[in-house]
Structures are given as C-alpha cells and as structure tokens.
Design a protein around this motif. Structure first.
Motif, PDB file in Angstrom:
ATOM      1  N   GLN A  91       5.086   9.203   7.742  1.00 18.45           N
ATOM      2  CA  GLN A  91       5.076   8.836   6.188  1.00 18.45           C
ATOM      3  C   GLN A  91       6.013   7.781   6.036  1.00 18.45           C
ATOM      4  OE1 GLN A  91       6.659  12.446   4.366  1.00 18.45           O
ATOM      5  NE2 GLN A  91       4.580  13.487   4.458  1.00 18.45           N
ATOM      6  N   LEU A  92       7.065   7.479   6.688  1.00 18.40           N
ATOM      7  CA  LEU A  92       7.854   6.449   6.938  1.00 18.40           C
ATOM      8  C   LEU A  92       7.316   5.131   7.047  1.00 18.40           C
ATOM      9  CD1 LEU A  92      10.769   5.484   6.553  1.00 18.40           C
ATOM     10  CD2 LEU A  92      11.286   5.911   8.732  1.00 18.40           C
ATOM     11  N   VAL A  93       6.636   4.864   8.192  1.00 17.49           N
ATOM     12  CA  VAL A  93       5.744   3.904   8.642  1.00 17.49           C
ATOM     13  C   VAL A  93       4.730   3.597   7.509  1.00 17.49           C
ATOM     14  CG1 VAL A  93       3.888   3.078  10.231  1.00 17.49           C
ATOM     15  CG2 VAL A  93       5.933   4.285  11.016  1.00 17.49           C
ATOM     16  N   ASP A  94       4.175   4.431   6.714  1.00 15.73           N
ATOM     17  CA  ASP A  94       3.186   4.307   5.728  1.00 15.73           C
ATOM     18  C   ASP A  94       3.870   3.735   4.656  1.00 15.73           C
ATOM     19  OD1 ASP A  94       1.151   5.267   7.291  1.00 15.73           O
ATOM     20  OD2 ASP A  94       0.880   7.229   6.264  1.00 15.73           O
ATOM     21  N   SER A  95       5.097   4.278   4.378  1.00 17.26           N
ATOM     22  CA  SER A  95       5.892   3.569   3.128  1.00 17.26           C
ATOM     23  C   SER A  95       6.175   2.100   3.470  1.00 17.26           C
ATOM     24  CB  SER A  95       7.196   4.499   2.763  1.00 17.26           C
ATOM     25  OG  SER A  95       7.791   4.624   3.590  1.00 17.26           O
ATOM     26  N   ILE A  96       6.581   1.797   4.539  1.00 19.77           N
ATOM     27  CA  ILE A  96       7.286   0.502   4.962  1.00 19.77           C
ATOM     28  C   ILE A  96       5.818  -0.454   4.737  1.00 19.77           C
ATOM     29  CG2 ILE A  96       8.015  -1.000   6.926  1.00 19.77           C
ATOM     30  CD1 ILE A  96       9.765   1.499   7.602  1.00 19.77           C
ATOM     31  N   GLN A  97       4.624   0.057   5.113  1.00 18.18           N
ATOM     32  CA  GLN A  97       3.477  -0.714   5.211  1.00 18.18           C
ATOM     33  C   GLN A  97       3.319  -1.145   3.606  1.00 18.18           C
ATOM     34  OE1 GLN A  97       0.810   1.428   7.462  1.00 18.18           O
ATOM     35  NE2 GLN A  97       1.216   0.209   9.553  1.00 18.18           N
ATOM     36  N   GLU A  98       3.360  -0.108   2.886  1.00 20.47           N
ATOM     37  CA  GLU A  98       3.153  -0.192   1.603  1.00 20.47           C
ATOM     38  C   GLU A  98       4.090  -1.286   0.750  1.00 20.47           C
ATOM     39  OE1 GLU A  98       2.265   2.529  -2.510  1.00 20.47           O
ATOM     40  OE2 GLU A  98       3.364   3.389  -0.646  1.00 20.47           O
ATOM     41  N   ALA A  99       5.264  -0.968   1.291  1.00 22.06           N
ATOM     42  CA  ALA A  99       6.357  -1.898   0.755  1.00 22.06           C
ATOM     43  C   ALA A  99       5.991  -3.470   0.867  1.00 22.06           C
ATOM     44  CB  ALA A  99       7.761  -1.550   1.260  1.00 22.06           C
ATOM     45  N   VAL A 100       5.621  -3.744   2.139  1.00 26.51           N
ATOM     46  CA  VAL A 100       4.994  -5.105   2.835  1.00 26.51           C
ATOM     47  C   VAL A 100       4.029  -5.638   1.700  1.00 26.51           C
ATOM     48  CG1 VAL A 100       4.164  -6.384   4.588  1.00 26.51           C
ATOM     49  CG2 VAL A 100       6.005  -4.837   5.374  1.00 26.51           C
ATOM     50  N   GLN A 125       5.214  -6.524  -1.432  1.00 26.92           N
ATOM     51  CA  GLN A 125       5.899  -7.829  -1.456  1.00 26.92           C
ATOM     52  C   GLN A 125       4.970  -9.031  -1.236  1.00 26.92           C
ATOM     53  OE1 GLN A 125       9.331  -8.275  -1.745  1.00 26.92           O
ATOM     54  NE2 GLN A 125       9.194 -10.353  -1.398  1.00 26.92           N
TER      55      GLN A 125
END
Length: 96
Positions: free
Chosen positions: A8-17, A20
């Motif tokens: 979930q953390l990896v998915d949210s970071i990818q979504e943030a990128v 951006q």
C-alpha cells in the motif's frame, strides 16, 4: 500483514509521483480563497497600526498582506477568518 502495508505504501508513493508529474489527477484538492485583510480592517474602522497591534503582527507584516506581497497563513489566516465573521467577539477578546 506487513507485506500488505508495504505494498500500500509503495502504491501511494507511485500515485504521488504520477500526480506530481501531471499524469494523474489527485483524488481531492483543497482550495483556500485568500482573506481580504484590508476589507476586514476597514470593516472594523481600525488604522493599520491599530489592527496590527490587535491581532499581534507587525505593521510591516500587515502592510505586506494588504498590498499582496505576502499572504497570511496558518494561525494568522484562521484568526482573520474569525475576525471577518465575528468582529465584535474578537475585538472584545483581543482589545486590552
């Protein structure tokens, strides 16, 4: 459970990128309209120095806000919104 949270953390970071980079829209946006400091002050019929003293900021800070060079943020913006909606209560509470 740990793998699920990590994914979930990896998915949210990818979504943030993606957000951006502009390839994905954020799920929600927060838009704050700036407060009209000068109008609030004039409604109270205070001079710049009186109003600055009342809300606890320097005269220079107030002038910068009124002239659009700077914008109030955080607690100052919250206080100005309260002054805008309940001026008499704020005057009573903050005037010595």
């Amino acid at each position: 459970m740990k793998d699920e949270l990590f994914n979930q953390l990896v998915d949210s970071i990818q979504e943030a990128v993606e957000i951006q980079q502009g390839t994905k829209e954020p799920s929600r946006k927060f838009v704050y309209s700036p407060v009209d400091v000068k109008a609030i002050r004039k409604k109270l019929k205070y001079s710049q120095s009186q109003f600055a003293m009342m809300i606890g900021v320097s005269l220079r800070t107030l002038q910068n806000w009124e002239q659009g060079r700077r914008h109030p943020d955080g607690p100052a913006q919250a206080l100005l919104r309260v002054v805008e909606k309940e001026p008499e209560a704020v005057k009573k509470a903050l005037t010595v």
